[in-house]
Every structure is written in structure tokens, then in C-alpha cells.
Write a protein that holds these residues in place. Structure first.
Motif, mmCIF file in Angstrom:
data_model
loop_
_atom_site.group_PDB
_atom_site.id
_atom_site.type_symbol
_atom_site.label_atom_id
_atom_site.label_comp_id
_atom_site.label_asym_id
_atom_site.label_seq_id
_atom_site.Cartn_x
_atom_site.Cartn_y
_atom_site.Cartn_z
ATOM 1 N N GLU A 40 17.429 -14.149 -4.898
ATOM 2 C CA GLU A 40 16.131 -14.439 -4.279
ATOM 3 C C GLU A 40 16.213 -14.211 -2.774
ATOM 4 O O GLU A 40 17.186 -14.600 -2.123
ATOM 5 N N TYR A 41 15.194 -13.548 -2.226
ATOM 6 C CA TYR A 41 15.143 -13.273 -0.789
ATOM 7 C C TYR A 41 13.701 -13.414 -0.326
ATOM 8 O O TYR A 41 12.790 -12.819 -0.909
ATOM 9 N N ASN A 42 13.503 -14.235 0.705
ATOM 10 C CA ASN A 42 12.167 -14.488 1.259
ATOM 11 C C ASN A 42 11.175 -14.923 0.183
ATOM 12 O O ASN A 42 10.003 -14.526 0.186
ATOM 13 N N GLY A 43 11.671 -15.722 -0.762
ATOM 14 C CA GLY A 43 10.796 -16.265 -1.788
ATOM 15 C C GLY A 43 10.502 -15.331 -2.946
ATOM 16 O O GLY A 43 9.699 -15.663 -3.823
ATOM 17 N N HIS A 44 11.139 -14.154 -2.965
ATOM 18 C CA HIS A 44 10.902 -13.185 -4.040
ATOM 19 C C HIS A 44 12.212 -12.883 -4.765
ATOM 20 O O HIS A 44 13.277 -12.841 -4.155
ATOM 21 N N LEU A 45 12.128 -12.660 -6.071
ATOM 22 C CA LEU A 45 13.301 -12.341 -6.880
ATOM 23 C C LEU A 45 13.574 -10.842 -6.872
ATOM 24 O O LEU A 45 12.646 -10.026 -6.888
ATOM 25 N N TYR A 46 14.852 -10.488 -6.852
ATOM 26 C CA TYR A 46 15.288 -9.102 -6.953
ATOM 27 C C TYR A 46 16.421 -9.059 -7.981
ATOM 28 O O TYR A 46 17.202 -9.997 -8.080
ATOM 29 N N GLY A 47 16.508 -7.964 -8.738
ATOM 30 C CA GLY A 47 17.594 -7.896 -9.712
ATOM 31 C C GLY A 47 17.728 -6.535 -10.358
ATOM 32 O O GLY A 47 16.828 -5.682 -10.269
ATOM 33 N N THR A 48 18.881 -6.338 -11.018
ATOM 34 C CA THR A 48 19.169 -5.097 -11.740
ATOM 35 C C THR A 48 19.051 -5.353 -13.231
ATOM 36 O O THR A 48 19.838 -6.113 -13.801
ATOM 37 N N VAL A 57 0.845 -1.198 0.000
ATOM 38 C CA VAL A 57 0.000 0.000 0.000
ATOM 39 C C VAL A 57 0.880 1.248 0.000
ATOM 40 O O VAL A 57 1.889 1.305 0.709
ATOM 41 N N LEU A 58 0.525 2.226 -0.787
ATOM 42 C CA LEU A 58 1.212 3.515 -0.917
ATOM 43 C C LEU A 58 2.529 3.425 -1.694
ATOM 44 O O LEU A 58 3.191 4.442 -1.890
ATOM 45 N N GLU A 59 2.945 2.222 -2.106
ATOM 46 C CA GLU A 59 4.144 2.096 -2.929
ATOM 47 C C GLU A 59 3.812 2.412 -4.384
ATOM 48 O O GLU A 59 2.800 1.948 -4.902
ATOM 49 N N GLU A 60 4.674 3.196 -5.013
ATOM 50 C CA GLU A 60 4.481 3.535 -6.415
ATOM 51 C C GLU A 60 5.465 2.742 -7.270
ATOM 52 O O GLU A 60 6.640 2.622 -6.926
ATOM 53 N N ASN A 61 4.969 2.211 -8.364
ATOM 54 C CA ASN A 61 5.820 1.446 -9.263
ATOM 55 C C ASN A 61 6.871 2.364 -9.893
ATOM 56 O O ASN A 61 6.552 3.416 -10.441
ATOM 57 N N GLY A 62 8.140 1.972 -9.770
ATOM 58 C CA GLY A 62 9.214 2.771 -10.315
ATOM 59 C C GLY A 62 9.810 3.767 -9.336
ATOM 60 O O GLY A 62 10.723 4.508 -9.681
ATOM 61 N N GLN A 63 9.278 3.798 -8.102
ATOM 62 C CA GLN A 63 9.821 4.723 -7.104
ATOM 63 C C GLN A 63 10.952 4.062 -6.328
ATOM 64 O O GLN A 63 12.086 4.525 -6.327
ATOM 65 N N THR A 64 10.636 2.965 -5.641
ATOM 66 C CA THR A 64 11.652 2.198 -4.917
ATOM 67 C C THR A 64 12.004 0.926 -5.679
ATOM 68 O O THR A 64 13.170 0.519 -5.705
ATOM 69 N N TYR A 65 11.001 0.306 -6.290
ATOM 70 C CA TYR A 65 11.185 -0.908 -7.086
ATOM 71 C C TYR A 65 10.328 -0.811 -8.344
ATOM 72 O O TYR A 65 9.322 -0.100 -8.387
ATOM 73 N N TRP A 66 10.751 -1.566 -9.354
ATOM 74 C CA TRP A 66 9.893 -1.883 -10.484
ATOM 75 C C TRP A 66 9.292 -3.256 -10.180
ATOM 76 O O TRP A 66 10.016 -4.226 -9.995
ATOM 77 N N PHE A 67 7.966 -3.316 -10.092
ATOM 78 C CA PHE A 67 7.307 -4.561 -9.717
ATOM 79 C C PHE A 67 6.916 -5.334 -10.974
ATOM 80 O O PHE A 67 6.402 -4.765 -11.953
ATOM 81 N N THR A 68 7.152 -6.622 -10.940
ATOM 82 C CA THR A 68 6.840 -7.484 -12.068
ATOM 83 C C THR A 68 6.445 -8.854 -11.542
ATOM 84 O O THR A 68 6.604 -9.144 -10.343
ATOM 85 N N ASP A 69 5.934 -9.711 -12.414
ATOM 86 C CA ASP A 69 5.570 -11.062 -11.978
ATOM 87 C C ASP A 69 6.760 -12.000 -12.159
ATOM 88 O O ASP A 69 7.695 -11.719 -12.916
ATOM 89 N N ARG A 70 6.715 -13.110 -11.460
ATOM 90 C CA ARG A 70 7.837 -14.041 -11.430
ATOM 91 C C ARG A 70 8.114 -14.652 -12.803
ATOM 92 O O ARG A 70 9.270 -14.810 -13.196
#
Length: 462
Positions: free
Chosen positions: A302-310, A272-285
Motif C-alpha cells: 500500500e502506498y498513499n492509501g492505494h494498493l499495488y501488486g503483481t 486522464v489519458l491513462e489507458e487500462n493495461g498500459q502502465t497499470y491494471w486499474f481495479t477497485d479496492r
């Protein structure tokens, strides 16, 4: 050998300086010139040639390289050689010629050295006096590669003297050699035959990139000299706790029109209150995994079951804006950046300082997070219900200090190990003793890129 084939040659000599040639004894026990150094006195005079047989020095007969060395050492200003040639023209041509129609092949290029070499310690070098010593990171001008084992080279910025260095092929063979008593890959059968164990084939995986990098044999890297130009990316690498992210944020905040970072991608659900492209770009797995398979990410995890990357496109977007992209990525990503002419990175290794300075960096990190911690998750709070003067409190504080000191020692060890492993990709090393000083050193290094010539990998240009 006829008298017509024998001649007298006078060679000028400087005291304490080798003549610039190497000799060997051929199958007829003749002392034959095997190599003439580029740029040396003999090469400049042009009176001696590869294949000439040295018979006498200053009237004294010589039969071995040791005899030649002794007689030459006795001379001061000049040496008179009695030489001849007993080799056939066909044999002589095979020695001095390489290429089409007997054209001598000489290749001039520049190499950055990725290891240290001391000719005094090289048992294979035919003549230690004409070996060229170099340190890791030196730039060498390779002036002759005709010999498959020994290249002739000059050190850029040195005294302009030519010396012998191990060829890439020779040094690879030497470093790959395993003495029989240390060979654990083979075993000896009852009959004495060597039986090779079955080798296991391992497919390359990007997550194992670090292990492959450690096994890679790095000796020379071909480089070229370029006029001043701005690099497209600045990469800060170092172990956890040395202040990379603090420096990165300070650089971006100091001049947002010049520097920018990248926003990582993640499969974590948007809050909630997170904007796409502000802190992260959100996408599906599924989408992110597909792009990872298509090599569109510089790094990922991968951290806590979620992928992160540049994502590489986020770096390209910063570059298109005319800004330098600042990355504090994993050192395993350096190979991708280094081998591409697209990102042109300038890599600064932030080295861990001494124990006292490192403790200060840790204290700053703790104060920023208002947490007391160590890698073993041992916490201690002086304001807790346990009285500070109690034995239990003192014991907890001692344990916390002990574990923290072990963390600091591990950081120092990891920092040194990382620097050795990824030295090939590092342009500059800065020890972070003080944030202000380190920040100024980074700015000065980036300004120097716009005013000074640079040695860069040839694949960036050609």
C-alpha cells in the motif's frame, strides 16, 4: 566366544586413507564395528560386517577406538584383523536391518547443502577422518540413511569418496539446542523446578513472511538432475540502488519476442489519458482485497492509501505467450515461486559492488531523474542562489556527501544480509560492477540453461 567364531581377515590399505569404518564399545566392553562406509575398501571386499568384534590388529590386542587408530596408522599396505562376533543374531539384525523381512534399507537421493560443514570442528562426529566436508550449495549424493544421526554421502563432482555428514534430524537438534545458561525461555523456581513461560501463539501473515523466513532452519534441499530446459521466469533481486530495474528494462528491450515484464494492478484512480493495461491494471479496492485473500497475488503493498501488486495471472499470461517473464520482485516472494512447479524460476541476485562503483550507480540514477537526493531528503543545488564559495554552501555539500556515504554503506550491509537470508532460492550471484558486463553475464547464464544439465528441486518434477 568360541574358536569357530574367531577368524582372521586381511584388509588392503592405502597410505593416508582411512579404512572406511567406525567402531564403538558395547555394554560388554567389546570393540564393535558400528558402521561401514558405502563404497569404501572394506565394503567392497565384503569380509567385515556390522556387529563384528575387533580383537587384534596385526597381532596386537586392541580394546578402544584409540588403540585401533594407532595400530592401523602403523600399517602401510595391508592390515590383518582378528575378529569375532559375540552378539546374538537378534541384536545383530536390529543393527544392520531396517525394513520388511530383514531387507536392508538404502536410500539414494541428492541433496543441495544450505550450510557449511567442517568435520574437523564437529565434536559429535565419531571419526573425523571419515567426515565429509562441504560448502554451501554443494550437491551431495546420499547413499545410506540407515543411521538416524549420520548419513553416508558423496560429493557430486568430487573424488567419489564416501564420508559421514550430519543427518537432518541431528543437525536440527544441534542447531535448536540452547545451553541451560543461555535459556531465557524458562526460569528456575525456589524448589529448583523449571517453569516454562507461557508461549504466545502467532498466526502466520504474508506481510511477516520475512521474519518467518529468517527463523526457518534450512539445512538440505532434495534435488534432481534434469536435462537442459528453459526456465519460465527470470527473477532479479537485490537491494534498492543496485540497478535491477535498469537491467530488467534492458533485457526486455533487447529482445521483446523473448522477454516480457508484467503490468501491476492498483486501486489508484485512473488519471486522464491513462489507458487500462498500459502502465497499470486499474481495479477497485474490494476486488483486489478479495483476490489477495484468495492468494492470487505474488506480492502487494500500500502506498498513499492505494494498493499495488503483481497478479499471478499476469505472469501466466506472459508464459502462455512463450516468453520468459522477468520479475524484479521482493525477495519475500521467492518462496511462492520456488515452491511451485508452475513458474520454474531462475533467480539471479544482483549484489552491490564496492563503494566507488555504487556511487557511480547512484550518479546514473540521479542523472536519469535530474534530482539530487539521499534517503534523508537532504538536497543541494550548486546553481541555487547561495554562492558555492560560501561557508553555508560548503557545509550543505559536506552534509549531503556524508549522508550519501551512509546510504551507500547501508546498501552494502543490506545487500549482504539479503543474500544470506535468501541464499536457498538463489541460482546465481552477479556483482553489478558494470551494467554492460552484468547484462552479458545474465544472457550467458540463460543460454547455459538450454545446453547444460540442471539441479532443480524434486517438487518441480514429482
Amino acid at each position: 566366544m568360541t574358536n569357530d567364531a574367531i577368524r582372521m581377515v586381511g584388509v588392503r590399505k592405502k597410505n593416508g586413507e582411512p579404512l572406511g569404518l567406525t567402531v564403538q564399545i558395547n555394554e560388554n566392553d567389546n570393540l564393535v564395528i558400528a558402521r561401514i562406509l558405502e563404497g569404501g575398501m572394506i565394503e567392497k571386499q565384503g569380509l567385515l560386517h556390522i556387529g563384528d568384534v575387533i580383537l587384534e590388529v596385526n597381532g596386537n590386542q586392541v580394546r578402544t577406538p584409540e588403540d585401533l587408530q594407532v595400530e592401523v596408522a602403523k600399517s602401510k599396505d595391508s592390515v590383518t584383523l582378528k575378529v569375532g562376533n559375540v552378539q546374538s543374531s537378534e541384536t545383530h539384525e536390529s543393527i544392520v536391518m531396517n525394513g520388511v523381512n530383514g531387507v536392508t534399507k538404502k536410500l539414494t537421493c541428492y541433496m543441495r547443502t544450505l550450510y557449511e560443514y567442517n568435520p574437523e570442528e564437529d565434536s559429535l562426529l565419531p571419526c573425523k577422518e571419515i567426515g565429509l566436508r562441504f560448502d554451501r550449495g554443494d550437491i551431495l549424493q546420499i547413499v545410506d540413511q540407515r543411521d538416524p544421526n549420520w548419513w553416508q554421502a558423496k560429493k557430486v563432482g568430487g573424488d567419489n569418496k564416501t564420508g559421514l555428514i550430519p543427518s537432518l534430524e541431528l543437525e536440527e537438534r544441534r542447531k535448536a539446542y540452547v545451553a541451560p545458561e543461555n535459556d531465557f525461555v524458562h526460569k528456575i523456581s525456589i524448589c529448583g523446578a523449571r517453569i516454562s513461560r507461557k508461549k504466545k501463539k502467532i498466526n502466520y501473515q504474508s506481510k511477516s513472511n520475512c521474519d518467518f523466513d529468517k527463523a526457518e532452519l534450512l539445512l538440505y534441499e532434495e534435488v534432481t538432475r534434469m536435462p537442459p530446459f528453459k526456465r519460465k521466469t527470470l527473477v532479479l533481486i537485490g537491494t534498492q540502488g543496485v540497478g535491477r530495474r535498469t537491467l530488467k528494462n534492458r533485457l526486455i528491450n533487447s529482445d521483446p519476442e523473448k522477454f516480457a515484464g508484467v503490468i501491476p494492478f492498483t486501486t489508484r484512480p485512473q488519471r486522464v489519458l491513462e489507458e487500462n493495461g498500459q502502465t497499470y491494471w486499474f481495479t477497485d479496492r474490494e476486488t483486489m482485497q478479495e483476490e489477495i485473500r484468495n492468494n492470487k497475488f505474488l506480492e502487494y503493498g500500500e502506498y498513499n492509501g492505494h494498493l499495488y501488486g503483481t497478479h499471478l495471472d499476469t505472469i501466466r499470461d506472459v508464459i502462455k505467450q512463450g516468453k520468459m517473464c522477468i520479475l524484479d520482485c521482493s525477495p519475500m516472494s521467492l518462496k511462492i515461486l520456488h515452491n511451485s512447479s508452475e513458474f520454474l524460476p531462475y533467480v539471479i541476485f544482483i549484489a552491490a559492488p564496492g563503494m566507488e562503483q555504487l556511487k557511480s550507480l547512484y550518479d546514473i540514477s540521479k542523472s536519469n531523474s535530474n534530482l539530487r537526493y539521499s534517503s534523508r531528503n537532504l538536497t543541494f543545488d550548486r546553481q541555487s542562489s547561495i554562492r558555492y564559495s560560501s561557508r553555508r554552501a560548503r557545509t550543505l555539500e559536506s552534509l549531503a556527501s556524508l549522508y550519501e556515504e551512509e546510504d551507500l554503506k547501508r546498501t552494502l550491509e543490506d545487500s549482504a544480509s539479503m543474500q544470506r537470508t535468501y541464499d536457498k532460492y538463489i541460482d546465481q550471484v552477479i556483482t553489478n560492477n558494470d551494467f554492460d558486463m552484468t547484462f552479458r553475464q545474465i544472457i550467458e547464464a540463460l543460454e547455459a540453461l538450454t545446453t547444460e544439465h540442471q539441479w532443480v528441486p524434486v517438487n518441480w518434477i514429482y
